[in-house]
Design an enzyme around this catalytic site. Structure first.
Site, PDB file in Angstrom:
ATOM      1  N   GLN A  40     -47.242 -62.890  37.579  1.00 16.24           N
ATOM      2  CA  GLN A  40     -46.196 -61.930  37.911  1.00 16.24           C
ATOM      3  C   GLN A  40     -46.004 -61.884  39.425  1.00 16.24           C
ATOM      4  OE1 GLN A  40     -46.613 -58.080  36.071  1.00 16.24           O
ATOM      5  NE2 GLN A  40     -45.376 -57.065  37.645  1.00 16.24           N
ATOM      6  N   CYS A  96     -43.387 -56.752  34.351  1.00 12.44           N
ATOM      7  CA  CYS A  96     -44.397 -57.063  33.339  1.00 12.44           C
ATOM      8  C   CYS A  96     -43.848 -57.004  31.913  1.00 12.44           C
ATOM      9  CB  CYS A  96     -45.613 -56.147  33.484  1.00 12.44           C
ATOM     10  SG  CYS A  96     -45.258 -54.382  33.313  1.00 12.44           S
ATOM     11  N   HIS A 126     -48.513 -50.806  32.130  1.00 11.02           N
ATOM     12  CA  HIS A 126     -48.459 -52.260  32.242  1.00 11.02           C
ATOM     13  C   HIS A 126     -48.401 -52.900  30.860  1.00 11.02           C
ATOM     14  CE1 HIS A 126     -48.994 -56.112  34.180  1.00 11.02           C
ATOM     15  NE2 HIS A 126     -50.085 -56.376  33.484  1.00 11.02           N
ATOM     16  N   ASP A 185     -51.687 -61.771  30.559  1.00 10.21           N
ATOM     17  CA  ASP A 185     -51.374 -60.711  31.504  1.00 10.21           C
ATOM     18  C   ASP A 185     -50.990 -61.361  32.823  1.00 10.21           C
ATOM     19  OD1 ASP A 185     -51.386 -58.675  33.386  1.00 10.21           O
ATOM     20  OD2 ASP A 185     -53.257 -57.775  32.705  1.00 10.21           O
TER      21      ASP A 185
END
Length: 231
Positions: free
Chosen positions: A81, A87, A159, A174
């Site tokens: 990211q 996200c 998140h 992630d």
């Protein structure tokens, strides 16, 4: 660095985003109302991926061992990211790119998935800013929730991460991490229950926290579209 407005964990909103960027309309985002095995069985099938919204920085006792660097597992599509508050869109990309969902190459999402296969996770993350249709779809969708869109300058305390099944393993993806989290063996048949076990561990480790929301990308519509917290 570019900054986007955070997305709301709302299945209708995220379904619209998915369809805008190229996900076929037979695939939708559905709420996961409970992690109870009997209720999980009622989720429409097939389930392509799970997306978990969780508070940033909470204890994660379920994370054991080292992360798998992307070059050690090249068959998993992973991107870092590099855009603030992106996200939600990155979790959607991770979910779709590592599933059997057929996304047109010429679509905004297809241009990321198919056009960055030879890039590193960092390069993929940077390419997100260059796909104007994708960033515009995120911007439009961030204004469509049931609550007022937050100030992007304030950042987000929540998140999104994605759980996918790939070649017999359950992975957590992630974009804020440097690699993949391998949660062990899984299969297309057991993916939902296996991912639910991991989600339950996270929730159980944070009993006083109620800002969780779990979503599934499913092959057909199911359930009312409203924000759900399983605690």
């Amino acid at each position: 660095m570019e900054m986007w407005t955070p997305l709301e964990s709302n299945p209708e909103v995220l379904t619209r985003l998915a369809h805008k960027v190229g996900v076929p309309e037979e695939w939708v985002v559905s709420d996961v109302f409970s992690l109870d095995p009997e209720l999980l069985s009622m989720i429409p099938k097939p389930v392509a991926a799970l997306i978990l919204l969780l508070p940033a920085g909470i204890p994660r006792p379920d994370l054991t061992g080292d992360l798998i660097l992307p070059e050690k597992q090249p068959r998993v599509f992973f991107m870092t990211q590099s855009v603030y508050n992106s996200c939600g869109t990155i979790a959607l990309i991770h979910a779709v790119a590592n599933s059997d969902i057929d996304v047109p190459r010429e679509s905004p999402l297809g241009s990321i998935i198919h056009g960055t296969q030879d890039m590193s996770p960092l390069e993929r993350g940077a390419s997100l800013e260059a796909v104007e249709q994708l960033s515009e779809a995120h911007r439009e969708t961030s204004q469509e929730g049931q609550t007022a869109a937050p100030d992007p300058q304030a950042g987000s305390l929540l998140h999104f991460v994605a759980f996918v099944h790939r070649e017999g393993r359950l992975y957590e993806l992630d974009g804020m991490r440097s690699g993949l989290v391998d949660h062990g063996e899984s299969s297309s048949v057991n993916f939902l229950s296996d991912a639910a076990v991991v989600c339950r561990r996270i929730l159980d480790a944070n009993p006083d926290e109620n800002r969780f929301s779990i979503l599934a990308i499913t092959g057909q519509e199911g359930g009312e579209s409203e924000k759900i917290h399983d605690s």
